[in-house]
Design a protein around this motif. Sequence first.
Motif, short mmCIF file in Angstrom:
data_model
loop_
_atom_site.label_atom_id
_atom_site.label_comp_id
_atom_site.label_asym_id
_atom_site.label_seq_id
_atom_site.Cartn_x
_atom_site.Cartn_y
_atom_site.Cartn_z
N ASP A 1 0.78 -1.15 0.00
CA ASP A 1 -0.10 -0.09 0.08
C ASP A 1 0.79 1.30 0.00
OD1 ASP A 1 -2.29 -1.72 -0.03
OD2 ASP A 1 -2.72 -1.34 2.15
N ASP A 2 2.13 1.07 0.55
CA ASP A 2 2.92 2.40 0.52
C ASP A 2 3.89 2.34 -0.52
OD1 ASP A 2 1.86 3.10 3.06
OD2 ASP A 2 3.69 2.25 4.14
N GLY A 3 3.50 1.60 -1.67
CA GLY A 3 4.33 1.61 -2.84
C GLY A 3 5.42 0.69 -3.15
N THR A 4 5.86 -0.21 -2.18
CA THR A 4 6.71 -1.05 -2.69
C THR A 4 6.17 -1.97 -3.83
OG1 THR A 4 7.43 -1.19 -0.29
CG2 THR A 4 8.05 -3.06 -1.61
N ASP A 5 7.25 -2.15 -4.58
CA ASP A 5 7.00 -3.11 -5.78
C ASP A 5 6.90 -4.54 -5.32
OD1 ASP A 5 6.84 -3.75 -8.50
OD2 ASP A 5 8.97 -4.21 -8.37
N PRO A 6 5.85 -5.26 -5.65
CA PRO A 6 5.83 -6.62 -5.07
C PRO A 6 6.85 -7.48 -5.87
CG PRO A 6 3.99 -6.21 -6.59
CD PRO A 6 4.58 -4.95 -6.31
N TYR A 7 7.23 -7.26 -6.93
CA TYR A 7 8.28 -7.90 -7.50
C TYR A 7 9.65 -7.77 -6.91
CZ TYR A 7 11.79 -9.72 -11.03
OH TYR A 7 12.84 -10.31 -11.73
N THR A 8 9.97 -6.75 -6.20
CA THR A 8 11.06 -6.41 -5.74
C THR A 8 11.27 -7.06 -4.30
OG1 THR A 8 11.35 -4.29 -6.84
CG2 THR A 8 12.55 -4.46 -4.85
N LEU A 9 10.03 -7.02 -3.73
CA LEU A 9 9.92 -7.59 -2.40
C LEU A 9 10.16 -8.96 -2.53
CD1 LEU A 9 8.96 -7.09 0.68
CD2 LEU A 9 6.79 -7.43 -0.10
N TRP A 10 9.60 -9.83 -3.50
CA TRP A 10 9.79 -11.39 -3.65
C TRP A 10 11.31 -11.46 -3.98
CZ3 TRP A 10 6.61 -13.60 -1.05
CH2 TRP A 10 5.14 -13.51 -1.20
#
Length: 491
Positions: free
Chosen positions: A113-122
């Motif tokens: 929700d704060d804008g972190t890219d999900p691909y980057t997080l994985w």
Amino acid sequence: MSHPLQPAEYRELLCQALDEAVDADTRLPDPHSLFMPDSHRTALYVDNTVVLGGRGVGKTFWYRSLLDDRLRAYAAAEYRINRLNRLTVAPGHGKDMDSAHYPSGMLLTRLIDDGTDPYTLWYAVLLTALGQPDVCALAEWRDRAAWVHSHPGPAQLAVEHEDRAGHADNVVRLLLFDALEHLHRQPAQRDRVVGALLQLALEMRLSTRTIRFKVFLRPDMFRSAEMHFPDASKLASTSTELLWEPVGLYGLLFHTLGNQEDEAAQRFRASSGGWDPADGGDRYVPPPGLSGDRREQANFFTQLAGPYMGSNFRKGSTYSWLPNHLMDGNEQISPRSFLKALATAAAVTRDEYGTHEHALYHESIRRGVQKASEIRVREMTEDIPWVGTSVALLAGRKVPIERSEIRECWEEAGLPDLLRAEAERFTVEAEAGIPEQLRTGPRDPDDLDALIDDLVALGVMKKRTDDRLDLPDIYRVHLRIGRLGGVRKAS
């Protein structure tokens, strides 16, 4: 085959064994509970990236079993998959709180929700599992994802280095992902996060030799995931499904009875013969007849429940009747539903028909199906609420039913407006931080034909050859939808 246990003793063994088995979500798998149906072998192939299955079919069981070195060794031996012995396994997401390996659902929601890219997080989850020192030195997942975003070159070099090391050592690094329905409370965001995970999983499958993901996922979530990336269609060729045939379900039943730790289980094993004790008796493998031969299973179950679901063969055989009435529209059966039906049947027979000549009375088996239907409808309503809302409006009707009659019923009840209001309520609750399980909604509440097609795809409805629609007993019974010759709903 002799049966020294008396019906009342079998009843007690069934009640004790099955009460524990149906509560599998709160129990970690162990050698006693590790049953391996032939139909699940492909789910354990290391290169099969996506493992599909609805609730209660074994996704979390296999996720946890693969994380356990001892259980994985059992699976490698029994399934003859030697590659399982050459794995380093780590969790990438699951039900357990494990912030060292992946962010919690609440934190992940906040990050997205704060804008972190999900691909980057994985990718940060992957580098954490690989032990990348710069990433592991950061305490916060927000900072780990930011490091990946700022250092794409070093991030890729870390993956390449670990891939070469794994190839040299003949070891595969396997990351496991489960409980993805808890990723985000809003379906659109959930679909985006799952799609990013699948993108990275496919990239590891295609571009590395020794880094693999295994993603346990509900079929409806796989269909709705955002997969707008190259070669996304190849995920279908690296996916498999956790399926249960009747022979596997009865094999699970007998395995469960034989792996209890009491005198009754010992006598059961002695009477049925051929049980193979593994690792000093920590696990007992059923004889081939009980685990995989329909005729032998039927003969043994007849000793427990009698031959027929009534006075004669016209009522149906007990062995085939039970799984036939627990199938969904895709002819799939949840082992949880199967075991719950039998647990209920054993308890009802014990409490209300204690002098019956068999351990299970056929009327109690019918009551077991009613209970399994109640639980299955509740599970479906929790997982996909719009399904429960839509099908409940058909109460009082009879199946098979014409598509036009379903549309008419839904139009009269104002189903599209009900679904929109439901979706709005879930969105408000999610934004307010109310801890709700993931809610999904249809893509277009106004397209009633599409809703019917979705129900068919989910197995809640089944299309007949004459294009009328049926509702399987596992859903129909509890929802009080009639069908000539169907299982009666208890009053």
